[in-house]
Design an enzyme around this catalytic site. Sequence first.
Site, PDB file in Angstrom:
ATOM      1  N   ASP A  73       7.663  -6.311   1.973  1.00  0.00           N
ATOM      2  CA  ASP A  73       7.194  -4.995   1.567  1.00  0.00           C
ATOM      3  C   ASP A  73       8.345  -4.022   1.790  1.00  0.00           C
ATOM      4  OD1 ASP A  73       6.146  -2.469   1.311  1.00  0.00           O
ATOM      5  OD2 ASP A  73       4.371  -2.838   2.546  1.00  0.00           O
ATOM      6  N   TYR A  94       2.059  -1.648   7.704  1.00  0.00           N
ATOM      7  CA  TYR A  94       1.082  -1.102   6.758  1.00  0.00           C
ATOM      8  C   TYR A  94       1.526  -1.455   5.347  1.00  0.00           C
ATOM      9  CZ  TYR A  94      -1.582   2.371   4.096  1.00  0.00           C
ATOM     10  OH  TYR A  94      -2.414   2.993   3.194  1.00  0.00           O
ATOM     11  N   LYS A 107       8.279   4.417  -3.442  1.00  0.00           N
ATOM     12  CA  LYS A 107       8.973   5.576  -2.871  1.00  0.00           C
ATOM     13  C   LYS A 107      10.273   5.907  -3.585  1.00  0.00           C
ATOM     14  CE  LYS A 107       6.619   5.292   1.595  1.00  0.00           C
ATOM     15  NZ  LYS A 107       5.749   6.460   1.483  1.00  0.00           N
TER      16      LYS A 107
END
Length: 429
Positions: free
Chosen positions: A240, A145, A268
Amino acid sequence: MAEARLSALLFQRARAVIPGGVNSPVRAWSAVGGEPRFLQQGKGSRVWDADGNEYLDYVGSWGPLLAGHAHPEVVRAVQEAVRDGASFGAPTAQEVEFAEVVCSALPSVDLVRLTNSGTEACMTALRLARAYTGRDRILKFDGCYHGHADALLVRAGSGAATLGIPDSAGVPVPVAASTLVVPFNDADAVAQAFVDYRQRIAAVIVEPVVGNSGVILPRPGFLQALRDLCSEHGAVLVFDEVITGFRLGWSGAQGLYGVIPDLTCLGKVIGGGFPLAAVGGRREIMELLAPSGPVYQAGTLSGNPVAVAAGLATLRLLRRPGTYEQISSLSQLLVEGLRDAITSCGVQACVNAVGSMWTIFFGVDRVENAEQARACDRERFRAWFHGMLAEGVYLPPSPFEAAFVSLAHTDADVTQTVEAARRVLRRLR
């Protein structure tokens, strides 16, 4: 533990004014059933819900809180920053310092552009890749994702590369069809895609460690094969590292596995719990971004001074000697305890883990790709989730999400978790 009556009332109110009652889908607990707890306080390794129930937390805001909840040094940095002004929409000294830290930490990053979310970072990386190569196709992996940009919300195929089809209403089919999907850990499928779409693939984007189908590790040599194929065919390799960046080590997954991408997406951990993300990479690609080049990207709150202050404070904590050794040792203790509990209780399950990330998959003996993850026993996971919640352990409410250990967790927390797991697993036999 008290009933979650206030949480239930809040969820009822929320559904009247917020789609589904939540501002991000997984928070609704659709995968596990029941009504979500509304959290109102966090300290160290623990959180408290609106009804005053205390939980040992392994969600950590889905990964950002590597330092734990409300770390005093992060709180102090935020307070000092906000006193000077919450936002300027102008350059600040701290964002320069922040960029210098990121560039020094990651071997792939010469220049970095700050954004507000991982979705923005990945979207920008793909736009850069298309501009740099003059090509239109993107290759991604089943189960990875990369945010909710249209081109990345596609279902996976199996075997050789398949054209993406929309995984969400509102995504135009031609947009989704520009994305190719192959199984994670299948380098041969990637090689075949480069043959089938010769001179069409602009970028290969991958979570070097999958975190959004549960934790799935790369097979030995898989990431290097991606590097070699992209170099051979003139495509941009995008890591990613929104989840893995600064979590698996000071240099992220690329440092851990020794593979250097062309572009890296971060998020994050770098925001310390605040909305902050980034895309960085090779100078010749990054200089295509406006105002240096023709690729447009902008954001009113990009490099927000409060978020940057929280991020810098977090990175300073992580830079201290022994930090990653401490968290890896504690995580290993937890994972070994869980594996022993699974074996001794006679439950079919496996624990995938790396660094401070881990996932239990029920009903399967191994998981190396998304197809194997989807074969897990979801009903048993549901029972596991609610059983652990009743024991005061707060886990991700989905079988396809990573759980996280923080610097705030202790040996006593691990002991409590493993003992709770044994009690719950005995009931699952």
